[in-house]
Design a protein around this motif. Structure first.
Motif, PDB file in Angstrom:
ATOM      1  N   ARG A 651      -0.761  35.749   4.465  1.00 44.04           N
ATOM      2  CA  ARG A 651      -0.516  34.065   3.916  1.00 44.04           C
ATOM      3  C   ARG A 651      -0.582  33.643   5.671  1.00 44.04           C
ATOM      4  NH1 ARG A 651       3.703  36.713   1.451  1.00 44.04           N
ATOM      5  NH2 ARG A 651       5.124  35.886   2.913  1.00 44.04           N
ATOM      6  N   PHE A 652      -0.385  33.965   6.636  1.00 38.56           N
ATOM      7  CA  PHE A 652      -0.782  32.628   8.016  1.00 38.56           C
ATOM      8  C   PHE A 652      -1.583  34.400   8.867  1.00 38.56           C
ATOM      9  CE2 PHE A 652       2.641  37.253   7.840  1.00 38.56           C
ATOM     10  CZ  PHE A 652       1.793  38.054   9.285  1.00 38.56           C
ATOM     11  N   GLY A 653      -2.291  34.920   8.429  1.00 43.42           N
ATOM     12  CA  GLY A 653      -3.607  35.151   8.978  1.00 43.42           C
ATOM     13  C   GLY A 653      -4.185  36.491   9.148  1.00 43.42           C
ATOM     14  N   LEU A 666      -3.368  40.186  16.163  1.00 46.90           N
ATOM     15  CA  LEU A 666      -3.666  38.580  15.146  1.00 46.90           C
ATOM     16  C   LEU A 666      -4.630  37.437  15.531  1.00 46.90           C
ATOM     17  CD1 LEU A 666      -2.031  37.390  12.113  1.00 46.90           C
ATOM     18  CD2 LEU A 666      -0.709  36.790  13.536  1.00 46.90           C
ATOM     19  N   VAL A 667      -5.317  37.180  14.314  1.00 48.25           N
ATOM     20  CA  VAL A 667      -5.909  35.849  14.223  1.00 48.25           C
ATOM     21  C   VAL A 667      -5.175  34.926  13.672  1.00 48.25           C
ATOM     22  CG1 VAL A 667      -8.210  34.631  13.238  1.00 48.25           C
ATOM     23  CG2 VAL A 667      -8.134  36.659  14.585  1.00 48.25           C
ATOM     24  N   PRO A 668      -4.346  33.899  13.993  1.00 46.54           N
ATOM     25  CA  PRO A 668      -3.936  33.283  12.934  1.00 46.54           C
ATOM     26  C   PRO A 668      -4.588  32.171  12.546  1.00 46.54           C
ATOM     27  CG  PRO A 668      -2.977  33.408  15.887  1.00 46.54           C
ATOM     28  CD  PRO A 668      -4.719  34.199  15.817  1.00 46.54           C
ATOM     29  N   ASN A 678      -6.514  29.027   0.646  1.00 41.64           N
ATOM     30  CA  ASN A 678      -6.286  30.194   0.196  1.00 41.64           C
ATOM     31  C   ASN A 678      -5.854  31.506  -0.063  1.00 41.64           C
ATOM     32  OD1 ASN A 678      -5.474  28.095  -1.638  1.00 41.64           O
ATOM     33  ND2 ASN A 678      -7.840  28.339  -2.544  1.00 41.64           N
ATOM     34  N   HIS A 679      -4.915  32.928   0.315  1.00 36.77           N
ATOM     35  CA  HIS A 679      -4.872  33.429   0.511  1.00 36.77           C
ATOM     36  C   HIS A 679      -5.394  34.344  -1.110  1.00 36.77           C
ATOM     37  CE1 HIS A 679      -1.855  37.375   0.957  1.00 36.77           C
ATOM     38  NE2 HIS A 679      -3.487  37.623   1.186  1.00 36.77           N
ATOM     39  N   ASP A 680      -6.041  34.945  -0.711  1.00 34.70           N
ATOM     40  CA  ASP A 680      -6.321  35.728  -2.539  1.00 34.70           C
ATOM     41  C   ASP A 680      -5.983  37.186  -2.349  1.00 34.70           C
ATOM     42  OD1 ASP A 680      -7.435  37.056  -4.501  1.00 34.70           O
ATOM     43  OD2 ASP A 680      -9.181  35.920  -4.800  1.00 34.70           O
ATOM     44  N   ARG A 763       5.178  24.873   2.879  1.00 38.93           N
ATOM     45  CA  ARG A 763       4.790  26.111   2.992  1.00 38.93           C
ATOM     46  C   ARG A 763       4.554  26.118   1.157  1.00 38.93           C
ATOM     47  NH1 ARG A 763       7.046  31.858   5.580  1.00 38.93           N
ATOM     48  NH2 ARG A 763       6.059  32.272   4.697  1.00 38.93           N
ATOM     49  N   ALA A 764       6.101  26.164   1.036  1.00 34.03           N
ATOM     50  CA  ALA A 764       6.174  26.347  -1.035  1.00 34.03           C
ATOM     51  C   ALA A 764       5.022  25.989  -2.035  1.00 34.03           C
ATOM     52  CB  ALA A 764       7.290  26.569  -1.461  1.00 34.03           C
TER      53      ALA A 764
END
Length: 772
Positions: A651-653, A666-668, A678-680, A763-764
């Motif tokens: 969700r964050f990168g 990490l790639v933020p 969107n995180h699929d 965030r939610a």
């Protein structure tokens, strides 16, 4: 208002009632349910009965006449931060949890700017937002801190530094501590900038930087301190008790013995050890010869150091070994399960020195199947300490002075037996996930020289197959003797993980049929279909993540990955306590003398859980140390552009693994531009809502090294365009993701303003929008 129909509405199912309660934001009771479903008087009586059944089934709970889904949390809850998951997110659990159900998964949202970072053990009052359940159906929440109630009483490890005014500061080795600590008291320690120190966090000071008192100076920051950081962070036991050390120093060599302790003389058999160049302990030796009684069959011997002779149940050494559970291996040192006098001395099969051992004689047929076996307590004398590289080179026609005399009578028979065992492995369909491993190469000064992918030869696989055969024979022997066995089990993947894998494979056009009895060979076929395709790495990663975690357990369920019905660990009692238990059970069951398993031994179920925990803890420490050594190696390469592959989507990168070193960074998500992604989770992908731009697991990318911090072990990348940071190629070219935007849409990194759809949302709310 229209007159209500004389016919009552259909009575809702239990599932509909639970769904209504779950989705209702306010108070829910019988009255609200009856009103929502337009129930008449008779139906209300039926509702009362159904609600009682739901409570009895554990699907519903009630408090102050308010009904709630069983396991549901109130809107505001007191939580305690408990751990960090594999994605680096803080997890918490309710301080009060009276239900028999598994507590929900609770993700802690980042704290507001100006608030101190949360740490494990902190208690907070938090506002709860229900999010999508986990893959296994466990309820999940996002918790946003209202206020911190209690700091965890904790120490902190960090590097001492001075600010511009000359005041002491402490920079934590824990990447969750974003702010530095003020050194209020040096504790009388002679301290200098760059020292690695342990400090006590002082109470008070809710606003501003927190204060610490220095407790202990450990080392200078740098390569030599990295393993110490991992040891501290994971609470790895280092010091042995005085009694254990005294016992180890008093140990002596063993002879052939007599009576019940009489040993078989194996010293004339040309057993050899094969290990890595940097190995310090040699706990297994091997030998093979053709079996004269079976055409194309083999007689194999695996001889293991007899640790049970020196470490007896309940003694000081045993207590220390049990506490550790296993040895822990770092690039620059080992934290052994046993003192050096044993691990590198009497229990190490040094060349040309007599050593006590427990040996497994095994006979296999031409098909590689185990025909029979015999375990003996013996005395052996290793004829050579060799390395994987030496043995492979000798087999390939380049023997050296040590291996040349061994080639015909020792090395070639080993490979002959290995080829038969390999064919048997392929026949039974063991899972073939050959994943690369990082190796840290240190120079003479202990600094990182390079980070490379560890080489893997057939000589490695030879030893693996010999050890697997001995482990299978051990499990079979203990079952035959009706002795307790600490199995090494690996369960079938859970239905939830299989369903998630099936959905993912559908997205890359690889079929995975439902309803079949899943075997490891099915995964091999999936891997073969993806081989040499753009999705190969991505499929391998997802298959790996679908697997269950191996563990120690006296209740056998087989080993799914190896496709074996029974399996235990016999071959490394120097470094694994589980193997020592197997040795003791064999000694007792076969009446091989002293040192066998005691009658009133600890419950194997409890012991297995303990050993599984210490194993995971040791693996975490080893992984953290490698991450820090790698970050140290990359720290002088800031600004360089390197090729890599996306190996994690969150969700964050994105997490990217570099091709040449295997380093992870990490790639933020904020560095991907102003589009909302969107995180699929099902397809392991981030997709831009406005542009349709995609980043998927397994994609090849080029990244710019932005940060690399050896103190915390964190590395930050930014995806580039041909070596220039900021703009991936919107053409969908190799390594730059896939731009699916429509006509007139800009690439996400070309946008300079936030879209109205996502600006200012919580965030939610963003997560809810992501799922819609």
């Amino acid at each position: 208002m229209s007159k209500q129909s004389q016919h009552p509405a259909p009575f809702p199912s239990k599932e509909q009632i639970l769904e209504f309660i779950k989705d209702s934001p306010g108070r829910v009771g019988k009255r609200e349910i009856a009103r929502a479903f337009r129930l008449d008087a008779d139906q209300k009586m039926q509702l009362k009965k159904v609600l009682k059944e739901l409570k009895e089934d554990g699907l519903l709970s009630s408090s102050r006449k308010k009904l709630a889904e069983a396991g549901a949390l109130p809107p505001v809850t007191v939580l305690q931060v408990t751990t960090i998951d594999n994605d680096g997110e803080l997890l918490a659990r309710p301080v009060v949890w009276d239900s028999d159900l598994t507590p929900p998964v609770i993700y802690m949202a980042p704290v507001r700017r100006g608030q101190g970072a949360l740490g494990i053990g902190d208690r907070v009052l938090a506002r709860m937002t229900r999010i999508d359940d986990t893959e296994d159906g466990t309820p999940a929440y996002e918790a946003r801190t209202i206020r911190r109630l209690e700091h965890a009483p904790a120490d902190v490890l960090g590097v001492y530094k001075l600010d511009r005014a000359g005041h002491g500061r402490l920079r934590s080795t824990d990447r969750r501590h974003k702010a530095e600590f003020v050194v209020q008291d040096t504790g009388g320690i002679d301290i200098a900038e760059g020292d690695l120190v342990k400090a006590e966090v002082l109470p008070g000071k809710k606003l501003g930087l927190r204060q610490v008192k220095l407790v202990e100076k450990l080392n200078r920051a740098g390569a030599k301190a990295i393993s110490q950081i991992a040891i501290y962070d994971h609470s790895i036991p280092v010091a042995f008790t005085d009694e254990a050390l005294k016992q180890a120093r008093a140990a002596k060599g063993a002879d052939l013995g007599k009576g019940k302790n009489k040993r078989v003389d194996l010293r004339d058999i040309p057993l050899i050890t094969i290990d890595g160049e940097d190995a310090r302990d040699f706990d297994d030796a091997v030998f093979a010869e053709p079996d004269p009684d079976t055409p194309d069959g083999w007689h194999i011997i695996v001889a293991i150091a007899d640790v049970s002779w020196y470490v007896r149940p309940g003694d000081a050494l045993d207590q220390c070994a049990f506490q550790r559970g296993n040895s822990v291996y770092f690039p620059d040192q080992v934290v052994p399960m046993l003192p050096e006098e044993l691990s590198n001395g009497w229990c190490s099969l040094r060349p040309n020195e007599d050593r006590p051992c427990i040996a497994a004689h095994m006979w296999i047929g031409s098909n590689g199947h185990l025909k029979r076996y015999e375990f003996v307590r013996g005395l052996m004398n290793s004829k050579a300490r060799t390395t994987y590289t030496q043995i492979q080179q000798a087999q390939d026609g380049q023997p050296d002075e040590l291996t040349a005399p061994l080639l015909d009578n020792v090395i070639k028979p080993l490979y002959g037996a290995y080829e038969v065992l390999l064919a048997a492995r392929e026949e039974r369909g063991a899972l073939e996930l050959d994943l690369p491993e990082r190796q840290i190469i240190l120079n003479d000064d202990g600094e990182v020289d390079e980070v490379v992918e560890r080489q893997r030869f057939d000589s490695h696989k030879l030893i693996e197959e010999f050890m697997i055969l001995a482990n299978v024979a051990s499990a079979q022997q203990l079952e035959k003797l009706k002795q307790p066995c600490m199995y090494r089990i690996h369960d079938v993947p859970s239905p939830e993980k299989l369903e998630s894998l099936r959905d993912f494979l559908d997205s890359v056009d690889i079929p995975f049929a439902k309803g079949q009895v899943v075997r490891a060979s099915h995964f091999n076929r999936i891997l073969n279909k993806a081989k040499n395709t753009p999705n190969s790495h991505m499929v391998s990663e997802v298959v790996l993540r679908s697997q269950a975690q191996a563990e120690y357990n006296p209740e056998n369920c087989g080993h799914f990955g190896l496709s074996l019905l029974r399996y235990c660990h016999f071959t490394s009692p120097i470094r694994r306590y589980a193997d020592l238990l197997v040795h003791r059970a064999l000694v007792r069951g076969l009446h091989l003398g002293d040192g066998g398993l005691e009658d009133d031994h600890k419950p194997f179920k409890d012991v297995g859980e303990h050993l599984s925990t210490t194993e995971r803890n040791a693996s975490g420490a080893e992984r953290d140390a490698v991450d820090r050594f790698t970050a140290l190696y990359l720290s002088d390469k800031i600004g360089k552009v390197l090729k890599g592959r996306i190996n994690g989507v969150t969700r964050f990168g994105l997490f990217v693994t570099l091709d040449d070193t295997g380093a992870d960074g990490l790639v933020p998500i904020r560095s991907l531009g102003d589009d909302y992604y969107n995180h699929d989770e099902q397809r392991h992908m981030l997709k831009g809502r406005e542009t349709g731009y995609e980043y998927r697991l397994g994609d090849n990318v080029e990244v710019l090294i932005m940060e690399s911090d050896p103190i915390t072990g964190s590395t930050v990348f930014q995806i580039t365009d041909g070596g220039k940071a900021g703009k991936p190629d919107p053409s969908g070219g190799h390594g730059k993701g896939k731009f699916k935007g429509g006509k007139g849409k800009k690439h996400p990194l070309d946008r300079d303003k936030k879209t109205k759809k996502t600006k200012g949302k919580s965030r939610a709310a963003r997560r809810k929008a992501r799922k819609s």
